[in-house]
Design a protein around this motif. Structure first.
Motif, PDB file in Angstrom:
ATOM      1  N   CYS A 174       4.448  -5.329   1.637  1.00 45.01           N
ATOM      2  CA  CYS A 174       3.512  -5.386   0.226  1.00 45.01           C
ATOM      3  C   CYS A 174       2.946  -6.151  -0.469  1.00 45.01           C
ATOM      4  O   CYS A 174       4.143  -6.370  -1.120  1.00 45.01           O
ATOM      5  N   GLY A 175       2.298  -7.102  -0.493  1.00 39.36           N
ATOM      6  CA  GLY A 175       1.547  -7.752  -1.326  1.00 39.36           C
ATOM      7  C   GLY A 175       2.325  -8.996  -1.628  1.00 39.36           C
ATOM      8  O   GLY A 175       2.341 -10.288  -1.658  1.00 39.36           O
ATOM      9  N   THR A 176       2.692  -9.522   0.245  1.00 34.09           N
ATOM     10  CA  THR A 176       3.369 -11.030   0.001  1.00 34.09           C
ATOM     11  C   THR A 176       2.363 -12.186   0.212  1.00 34.09           C
ATOM     12  O   THR A 176       2.195 -13.050  -0.541  1.00 34.09           O
TER      13      THR A 176
ATOM     14  N   PHE B 207       6.117  -9.485  -8.091  1.00 33.01           N
ATOM     15  CA  PHE B 207       6.201  -8.189  -6.773  1.00 33.01           C
ATOM     16  C   PHE B 207       7.052  -7.096  -6.826  1.00 33.01           C
ATOM     17  O   PHE B 207       7.757  -6.922  -7.558  1.00 33.01           O
ATOM     18  N   TYR B 208       6.138  -6.218  -6.093  1.00 30.35           N
ATOM     19  CA  TYR B 208       6.918  -4.446  -6.017  1.00 30.35           C
ATOM     20  C   TYR B 208       7.157  -4.771  -3.770  1.00 30.35           C
ATOM     21  O   TYR B 208       6.808  -5.319  -3.494  1.00 30.35           O
ATOM     22  N   CYS B 209       8.844  -3.948  -3.980  1.00 31.17           N
ATOM     23  CA  CYS B 209       9.463  -4.026  -3.030  1.00 31.17           C
ATOM     24  C   CYS B 209       9.928  -3.010  -2.268  1.00 31.17           C
ATOM     25  O   CYS B 209      10.600  -2.236  -3.506  1.00 31.17           O
ATOM     26  N   PRO B 210       8.446  -2.459  -1.226  1.00 33.75           N
ATOM     27  CA  PRO B 210       8.702  -0.924  -0.762  1.00 33.75           C
ATOM     28  C   PRO B 210      10.354  -0.305  -0.276  1.00 33.75           C
ATOM     29  O   PRO B 210      10.679   0.207  -0.553  1.00 33.75           O
ATOM     30  N   ALA B 211      10.469  -1.166   0.215  1.00 36.00           N
ATOM     31  CA  ALA B 211      11.895  -1.038   0.886  1.00 36.00           C
ATOM     32  C   ALA B 211      12.970  -0.570   0.142  1.00 36.00           C
ATOM     33  O   ALA B 211      14.304  -0.007   0.686  1.00 36.00           O
TER      34      ALA B 211
END
Length: 290
Positions: free
Chosen positions: A33-35, A136-140
Protein backbone atom coordinates in the motif's frame (compact mmCIF):
# COMPACT_ATOMS: atom_id res chain seq x y z
CA UNK A 1 -2.75 23.20 15.71
CA UNK A 2 -2.32 23.18 19.49
CA UNK A 3 -1.82 19.48 20.18
CA UNK A 4 -1.25 18.35 23.73
CA UNK A 5 2.20 16.95 24.56
CA UNK A 6 2.40 13.21 23.99
CA UNK A 7 2.26 10.79 26.88
CA UNK A 8 5.31 8.50 26.52
CA UNK A 9 3.18 5.59 27.66
CA UNK A 10 0.57 6.17 24.97
CA UNK A 11 2.71 6.03 21.83
CA UNK A 12 4.72 3.21 20.29
CA UNK A 13 7.84 4.66 18.67
CA UNK A 14 11.29 3.50 17.71
CA UNK A 15 14.36 4.77 15.91
CA UNK A 16 15.17 3.13 12.58
CA UNK A 17 18.47 2.11 11.13
CA UNK A 18 17.91 -1.64 10.91
CA UNK A 19 19.68 -1.81 7.59
CA UNK A 20 22.94 -0.98 9.30
CA UNK A 21 22.59 -3.60 11.99
CA UNK A 22 20.34 -5.99 10.13
CA UNK A 23 17.07 -7.71 10.91
CA UNK A 24 16.14 -11.29 10.09
CA UNK A 25 13.44 -11.78 7.50
CA UNK A 26 12.72 -9.99 4.26
CA UNK A 27 10.08 -8.95 1.78
CA UNK A 28 8.70 -10.54 -1.35
CA UNK A 29 5.44 -10.54 -3.27
CA UNK A 30 3.12 -7.76 -4.33
CA UNK A 31 3.69 -4.04 -4.16
CA UNK A 32 2.41 -2.81 -0.81
CA UNK A 33 0.00 0.00 0.00
CA UNK A 34 1.30 3.39 -0.98
CA UNK A 35 4.37 2.21 -2.89
CA UNK A 36 3.56 3.91 -6.17
CA UNK A 37 3.11 7.40 -4.79
CA UNK A 38 6.23 6.94 -2.68
CA UNK A 39 8.12 6.23 -5.89
CA UNK A 40 6.66 9.31 -7.57
CA UNK A 41 7.39 11.63 -4.65
CA UNK A 42 10.88 10.17 -4.46
CA UNK A 43 11.45 10.96 -8.11
CA UNK A 44 10.14 14.53 -7.84
CA UNK A 45 11.57 15.56 -4.48
CA UNK A 46 14.65 13.43 -3.99
CA UNK A 47 15.66 12.50 -7.54
CA UNK A 48 15.28 8.78 -6.85
CA UNK A 49 14.68 6.32 -9.68
CA UNK A 50 10.99 5.28 -9.27
CA UNK A 51 11.67 1.66 -10.23
CA UNK A 52 14.44 1.45 -7.65
CA UNK A 53 12.07 2.78 -4.99
CA UNK A 54 9.37 0.28 -5.92
CA UNK A 55 11.88 -2.52 -5.68
CA UNK A 56 12.85 -1.44 -2.19
CA UNK A 57 9.35 -1.68 -0.73
CA UNK A 58 7.92 -4.35 -2.97
CA UNK A 59 6.08 -7.04 -1.15
CA UNK A 60 4.41 -7.72 2.15
CA UNK A 61 5.04 -10.42 4.73
CA UNK A 62 2.50 -12.19 6.84
CA UNK A 63 4.49 -11.27 9.92
CA UNK A 64 6.79 -8.41 10.77
CA UNK A 65 10.54 -8.96 10.98
CA UNK A 66 12.18 -9.16 14.37
CA UNK A 67 13.41 -5.81 15.63
CA UNK A 68 16.47 -4.76 17.52
CA UNK A 69 16.01 -3.68 21.09
CA UNK A 70 16.96 -0.09 21.84
CA UNK A 71 17.96 1.29 25.19
CA UNK A 72 16.50 4.68 24.29
CA UNK A 73 13.29 5.71 25.98
CA UNK A 74 10.23 6.85 24.07
CA UNK A 75 10.81 10.40 25.31
CA UNK A 76 14.41 10.39 24.06
CA UNK A 77 13.39 9.21 20.61
CA UNK A 78 10.53 11.67 20.31
CA UNK A 79 12.60 14.59 21.59
CA UNK A 80 15.24 14.20 18.89
CA UNK A 81 14.06 17.34 17.04
CA UNK A 82 11.02 19.60 16.78
CA UNK A 83 9.54 17.54 13.95
CA UNK A 84 9.81 14.28 15.88
CA UNK A 85 8.11 15.95 18.86
CA UNK A 86 5.28 17.04 16.55
CA UNK A 87 5.04 13.53 15.12
CA UNK A 88 4.75 11.96 18.55
CA UNK A 89 2.20 14.56 19.64
CA UNK A 90 0.18 13.77 16.51
CA UNK A 91 0.49 10.01 17.08
CA UNK A 92 -0.76 10.37 20.64
CA UNK A 93 -3.71 12.46 19.50
CA UNK A 94 -4.53 10.06 16.67
CA UNK A 95 -4.51 7.09 19.05
CA UNK A 96 -6.75 8.93 21.50
CA UNK A 97 -9.16 9.90 18.72
CA UNK A 98 -9.48 6.60 16.89
CA UNK A 99 -9.36 4.04 19.71
CA UNK A 100 -12.77 5.03 21.18
CA UNK A 101 -14.35 4.88 17.72
CA UNK A 102 -13.13 1.32 17.26
CA UNK A 103 -14.38 0.39 20.73
CA UNK A 104 -17.81 1.83 19.94
CA UNK A 105 -17.90 -0.19 16.73
CA UNK A 106 -16.81 -3.38 18.49
CA UNK A 107 -13.68 -3.69 16.35
CA UNK A 108 -10.36 -4.71 17.85
CA UNK A 109 -7.90 -1.82 17.99
CA UNK A 110 -4.11 -1.84 18.10
CA UNK A 111 -1.78 1.13 17.89
CA UNK A 112 0.61 1.45 14.97
CA UNK A 113 4.34 1.72 15.51
CA UNK A 114 6.02 4.93 14.41
CA UNK A 115 9.58 4.45 13.19
CA UNK A 116 11.84 7.43 12.57
CA UNK A 117 14.16 6.75 9.65
CA UNK A 118 17.43 8.60 9.38
CA UNK A 119 20.08 7.46 6.97
CA UNK A 120 20.81 3.88 6.07
CA UNK A 121 18.04 1.45 5.25
CA UNK A 122 15.34 -0.27 7.27
CA UNK A 123 14.03 -3.80 6.88
CA UNK A 124 10.25 -3.50 7.23
CA UNK A 125 7.38 -5.91 6.81
CA UNK A 126 7.04 -4.47 3.29
CA UNK A 127 10.68 -4.89 2.33
CA UNK A 128 13.64 -2.53 2.50
CA UNK A 129 12.97 1.16 3.13
CA UNK A 130 15.10 4.28 3.14
CA UNK A 131 14.70 7.92 4.03
CA UNK A 132 14.57 8.88 0.36
CA UNK A 133 11.19 7.18 -0.03
CA UNK A 134 9.20 9.64 2.05
CA UNK A 135 6.56 8.71 4.65
CA UNK A 136 4.63 5.47 4.22
CA UNK A 137 2.52 2.92 6.07
CA UNK A 138 3.33 -0.78 5.96
CA UNK A 139 0.24 -2.94 6.57
CA UNK A 140 2.31 -6.08 7.13
CA UNK A 141 3.84 -4.78 10.38
CA UNK A 142 1.29 -2.01 11.04
CA UNK A 143 4.05 0.57 11.06
CA UNK A 144 4.32 4.20 9.99
CA UNK A 145 7.78 5.08 8.68
CA UNK A 146 9.10 8.60 8.25
CA UNK A 147 12.31 10.59 8.11
CA UNK A 148 11.43 13.95 9.61
CA UNK A 149 13.81 15.62 7.14
CA UNK A 150 11.00 15.00 4.63
CA UNK A 151 9.14 17.93 6.15
CA UNK A 152 11.86 20.32 5.06
CA UNK A 153 11.53 18.93 1.55
CA UNK A 154 7.74 19.23 1.77
CA UNK A 155 8.13 22.91 2.56
CA UNK A 156 10.95 23.78 0.16
CA UNK A 157 10.12 21.65 -2.85
CA UNK A 158 6.34 21.40 -2.67
CA UNK A 159 5.48 24.65 -0.91
CA UNK A 160 3.51 22.95 1.89
CA UNK A 161 4.45 24.76 5.09
CA UNK A 162 3.14 24.88 8.65
CA UNK A 163 2.53 22.37 11.41
CA UNK A 164 -0.89 21.34 10.12
CA UNK A 165 0.63 20.33 6.79
CA UNK A 166 2.93 18.00 8.70
CA UNK A 167 0.11 16.71 10.88
CA UNK A 168 -1.88 15.97 7.73
CA UNK A 169 0.93 13.72 6.47
CA UNK A 170 0.92 11.77 9.74
CA UNK A 171 -2.87 11.60 9.88
CA UNK A 172 -3.04 10.33 6.29
CA UNK A 173 -0.62 7.48 7.03
CA UNK A 174 -2.62 6.72 10.17
CA UNK A 175 -5.68 6.56 7.92
CA UNK A 176 -4.08 3.57 6.21
CA UNK A 177 -3.75 1.95 9.63
CA UNK A 178 -7.48 2.46 10.15
CA UNK A 179 -8.07 0.74 6.81
CA UNK A 180 -5.90 -2.17 7.87
CA UNK A 181 -7.75 -2.64 11.16
CA UNK A 182 -11.20 -2.46 9.55
CA UNK A 183 -10.23 -5.00 6.89
CA UNK A 184 -10.62 -2.51 4.04
CA UNK A 185 -6.95 -2.69 3.07
CA UNK A 186 -7.05 -6.48 2.69
CA UNK A 187 -10.31 -6.32 0.73
CA UNK A 188 -8.89 -3.80 -1.73
CA UNK A 189 -5.67 -5.74 -2.14
CA UNK A 190 -7.71 -8.83 -2.95
CA UNK A 191 -9.86 -6.90 -5.42
CA UNK A 192 -6.75 -5.50 -7.10
CA UNK A 193 -5.37 -8.98 -7.65
CA UNK A 194 -8.69 -10.14 -9.11
CA UNK A 195 -9.22 -7.01 -11.22
CA UNK A 196 -5.76 -5.79 -12.25
CA UNK A 197 -7.29 -3.42 -14.79
CA UNK A 198 -8.94 -1.55 -11.90
CA UNK A 199 -5.92 -1.63 -9.58
CA UNK A 200 -5.04 2.06 -9.96
CA UNK A 201 -8.63 3.19 -9.56
CA UNK A 202 -9.00 1.19 -6.36
CA UNK A 203 -5.68 2.53 -5.07
CA UNK A 204 -6.83 6.10 -5.67
CA UNK A 205 -9.98 5.49 -3.65
CA UNK A 206 -7.92 3.99 -0.83
CA UNK A 207 -5.74 7.08 -0.69
CA UNK A 208 -8.67 9.48 -0.85
CA UNK A 209 -10.30 7.63 2.02
CA UNK A 210 -7.09 8.01 4.04
CA UNK A 211 -7.24 11.74 3.28
CA UNK A 212 -10.82 11.82 4.54
CA UNK A 213 -9.83 9.94 7.70
CA UNK A 214 -7.10 12.55 8.25
CA UNK A 215 -9.83 15.18 8.07
CA UNK A 216 -12.01 13.23 10.52
CA UNK A 217 -9.21 13.30 13.08
CA UNK A 218 -8.82 17.07 12.66
CA UNK A 219 -12.59 17.58 12.73
CA UNK A 220 -12.88 15.70 16.00
CA UNK A 221 -10.19 17.95 17.47
CA UNK A 222 -11.63 21.16 16.09
CA UNK A 223 -11.07 22.96 19.38
CA UNK A 224 -7.31 22.66 18.80
CA UNK A 225 -7.34 24.09 15.28
CA UNK A 226 -5.82 27.53 14.82
CA UNK A 227 -6.33 30.14 12.09
CA UNK A 228 -4.53 29.11 8.92
CA UNK A 229 -4.45 25.39 9.73
CA UNK A 230 -7.05 24.44 7.13
CA UNK A 231 -5.19 26.36 4.44
CA UNK A 232 -1.94 24.58 5.37
CA UNK A 233 -3.63 21.19 5.12
CA UNK A 234 -5.26 21.97 1.79
CA UNK A 235 -1.98 23.26 0.40
CA UNK A 236 -0.27 20.01 1.38
CA UNK A 237 -3.08 17.90 -0.10
CA UNK A 238 -2.90 19.87 -3.32
CA UNK A 239 0.90 19.69 -3.49
CA UNK A 240 0.91 15.88 -3.48
CA UNK A 241 -1.95 15.36 -5.91
CA UNK A 242 -0.96 13.08 -8.78
CA UNK A 243 -1.60 15.72 -11.43
CA UNK A 244 0.53 18.29 -9.60
CA UNK A 245 3.37 15.82 -9.05
CA UNK A 246 3.32 14.76 -12.69
CA UNK A 247 3.49 18.37 -13.84
CA UNK A 248 6.33 19.05 -11.41
CA UNK A 249 8.22 16.12 -12.90
CA UNK A 250 7.75 17.56 -16.38
CA UNK A 251 5.38 14.80 -17.39
CA UNK A 252 2.06 14.83 -19.17
CA UNK A 253 -0.86 14.52 -16.76
CA UNK A 254 -2.25 11.02 -17.17
CA UNK A 255 -5.33 10.31 -14.99
CA UNK A 256 -5.14 6.60 -15.80
CA UNK A 257 -1.81 6.41 -14.01
CA UNK A 258 -3.04 8.17 -10.85
CA UNK A 259 -2.53 6.26 -7.62
CA UNK A 260 -3.56 8.88 -5.04
CA UNK A 261 -5.97 11.17 -6.84
CA UNK A 262 -5.83 14.67 -8.23
CA UNK A 263 -5.13 17.73 -6.12
CA UNK A 264 -8.81 18.66 -6.29
CA UNK A 265 -9.90 15.20 -5.13
CA UNK A 266 -7.45 15.13 -2.25
CA UNK A 267 -8.49 18.55 -1.02
CA UNK A 268 -12.19 17.69 -1.35
CA UNK A 269 -12.01 14.49 0.70
CA UNK A 270 -9.83 16.11 3.36
CA UNK A 271 -12.48 18.81 3.67
CA UNK A 272 -15.31 16.26 3.90
CA UNK A 273 -13.63 14.56 6.83
CA UNK A 274 -12.79 17.83 8.54
CA UNK A 275 -16.24 19.33 8.05
CA UNK A 276 -18.18 16.28 9.26
CA UNK A 277 -15.81 14.62 11.72
CA UNK A 278 -17.66 11.46 10.72
CA UNK A 279 -15.75 8.45 9.43
CA UNK A 280 -18.94 7.10 7.85
CA UNK A 281 -18.80 9.98 5.36
CA UNK A 282 -15.47 8.68 4.02
CA UNK A 283 -16.94 6.02 1.73
CA UNK A 284 -14.92 6.74 -1.39
CA UNK A 285 -16.08 3.42 -2.85
CA UNK A 286 -19.83 4.14 -2.73
CA UNK A 287 -20.38 4.64 -6.45
CA UNK A 288 -18.64 1.36 -7.27
CA UNK A 289 -21.33 -0.51 -5.35
CA UNK A 290 -24.26 1.14 -7.11
Amino acid sequence: MRLNPFNPGSVNVRRGGGGRGGFPGGGGGKIGCGTLVIALIGAVVFGVDPMQTIGMVEGTQTSAPARQVSNESTAEICDDNSYSVESCNALGSLNETWQPLFQQAGISFSQPTLTFLGGGTENTGCGMASSAMGPFYCPADQGIYIDTAFYDQLSRELGAQGDFARYYVMAHEYGHHVQKLTGMADQIRSAQSQQPQAANQLQVRMELQADCYAGVWAGRNRNLIEPGDLEEGLTAASAIGDDTLQRSAGRRVNPESFTHGSSEQRMRWLQIGLRTGDEDQCDTFADLRQ
